[in-house]
Enzyme design. Structure first.
Site, short mmCIF file in Angstrom:
data_model
loop_
_atom_site.label_atom_id
_atom_site.label_comp_id
_atom_site.label_asym_id
_atom_site.label_seq_id
_atom_site.Cartn_x
_atom_site.Cartn_y
_atom_site.Cartn_z
N ASN A 214 -57.53 19.40 -29.52
CA ASN A 214 -57.37 18.01 -29.95
C ASN A 214 -58.71 17.28 -29.90
O ASN A 214 -59.54 17.52 -29.02
CB ASN A 214 -56.28 17.28 -29.16
CG ASN A 214 -56.41 17.37 -27.66
OD1 ASN A 214 -56.94 18.34 -27.13
ND2 ASN A 214 -55.92 16.37 -26.97
N GLU B 268 -59.86 13.48 -30.07
CA GLU B 268 -59.41 12.08 -30.06
C GLU B 268 -60.46 11.16 -30.63
O GLU B 268 -61.61 11.56 -30.86
CB GLU B 268 -59.02 11.69 -28.63
CG GLU B 268 -57.86 12.52 -28.13
CD GLU B 268 -57.32 12.09 -26.78
OE1 GLU B 268 -58.01 11.34 -26.06
OE2 GLU B 268 -56.20 12.52 -26.46
N CYS C 194 -54.58 16.57 -33.63
CA CYS C 194 -54.04 17.48 -32.62
C CYS C 194 -54.64 18.87 -32.76
O CYS C 194 -55.19 19.24 -33.80
CB CYS C 194 -52.52 17.61 -32.78
SG CYS C 194 -51.61 16.11 -32.53
N GLU D 274 -53.16 21.71 -33.06
CA GLU D 274 -52.51 22.58 -34.05
C GLU D 274 -53.08 22.34 -35.44
O GLU D 274 -53.37 23.27 -36.19
CB GLU D 274 -51.00 22.32 -34.07
CG GLU D 274 -50.29 22.62 -32.76
CD GLU D 274 -50.30 21.47 -31.77
OE1 GLU D 274 -51.25 20.65 -31.79
OE2 GLU D 274 -49.35 21.40 -30.97
N CYS E 271 -46.21 18.00 -31.89
CA CYS E 271 -45.69 16.73 -32.42
C CYS E 271 -45.08 16.96 -33.81
O CYS E 271 -45.29 18.01 -34.43
CB CYS E 271 -46.80 15.67 -32.47
SG CYS E 271 -47.93 15.85 -33.87
N CYS F 291 -47.54 17.81 -36.68
CA CYS F 291 -48.04 19.19 -36.63
C CYS F 291 -46.98 20.20 -37.04
O CYS F 291 -47.27 21.20 -37.69
CB CYS F 291 -48.58 19.51 -35.24
SG CYS F 291 -50.15 18.68 -34.92
N1 THU Z 1 -51.63 16.72 -28.67
C1 THU Z 1 -51.97 17.89 -29.30
O1 THU Z 1 -53.13 18.13 -29.61
N2 THU Z 1 -50.96 18.75 -29.58
C2 THU Z 1 -49.67 18.62 -29.17
O2 THU Z 1 -48.86 19.50 -29.44
C3 THU Z 1 -49.26 17.42 -28.42
C4 THU Z 1 -50.28 16.34 -28.34
C5 THU Z 1 -52.73 15.82 -28.29
C6 THU Z 1 -52.83 14.53 -29.06
C7 THU Z 1 -53.53 13.63 -28.06
O3 THU Z 1 -54.91 13.87 -28.14
C8 THU Z 1 -53.04 14.14 -26.73
O4 THU Z 1 -52.57 15.45 -26.95
C9 THU Z 1 -51.95 13.28 -26.09
O5 THU Z 1 -50.89 13.11 -26.95
#
Ligand code: THU
Length: 132
Positions: free
Chosen positions: A40, A42, A51, A53, A85, A88
């Site tokens: 991920n 941000e 994310c 994925e 999520c 994704c």
């Molecule tokens: N996140 C992912 O990268 N993948 C997931 O399957 C769930 C959430 C990340 C997004 C954000 O940067 C952090 O996790 C919190 O939601």
């Protein structure tokens, strides 16, 4: 899947998650066996966060792969497995068969084994790209 999950765990170490402190890694196996990873990334605008994925999908597509056969997702900062999520699930489903295996796991060693079809059911338009 064990090996793929371990690769996802390693990828999570590269996460840029200064806001959530929730590091996620993904490992996507292409049809030819090559594995693409993502983490991920941000952003201070929050909404621009990508994310792990989708980051892995972008890596694979950018290298010329369009079919993926397995996905592993590792959350380093959650003891329990955290599923992908909704965004994704849809994006990954574009490039996988509905019975393609998906494993997601947390830091306590437990994981969930499922398929993209279970994560994103009733996907009536799954083959739209092939029919246009
Ligand atoms: N996140 C992912 O990268 N993948 C997931 O399957 C769930 C959430 C990340 C997004 C954000 O940067 C952090 O996790 C919190 O939601």
């Amino acid at each position: 899947m064990e090996e793929l999950f371990e690769i996802a765990r390693q990828a999570a170490l590269n996460a840029y998650a200064p806001y959530s402190h929730f590091r996620v890694g993904a490992a996507l196996r292409a049809a030819d066996g090559t594995v693409y990873t993502g983490c991920n990334v941000e952003n201070r605008s929050f909404g621009l966060t990508i994310c792990a994925e989708r980051s892995a999908v972008v890596q694979g597509i950018s290298k010329g792969r369009q079919v993926f056969t397995a996905l592993a997702i590792a959350s380093l900062d959650s003891e329990k497995p955290v599923g992908p999520c909704g965004a994704c699930r849809q994006v990954v489903s574009e490039f996988m068969a509905t019975d393609a295996p998906v494993r997601f796991g947390g830091s306590d060693g437990t994981y969930t084994d499922t398929t993209i079809g279970e994560l994103y059911p009733y996907d009536s338009l799954h083959d739209l790209a092939q029919t246009l």
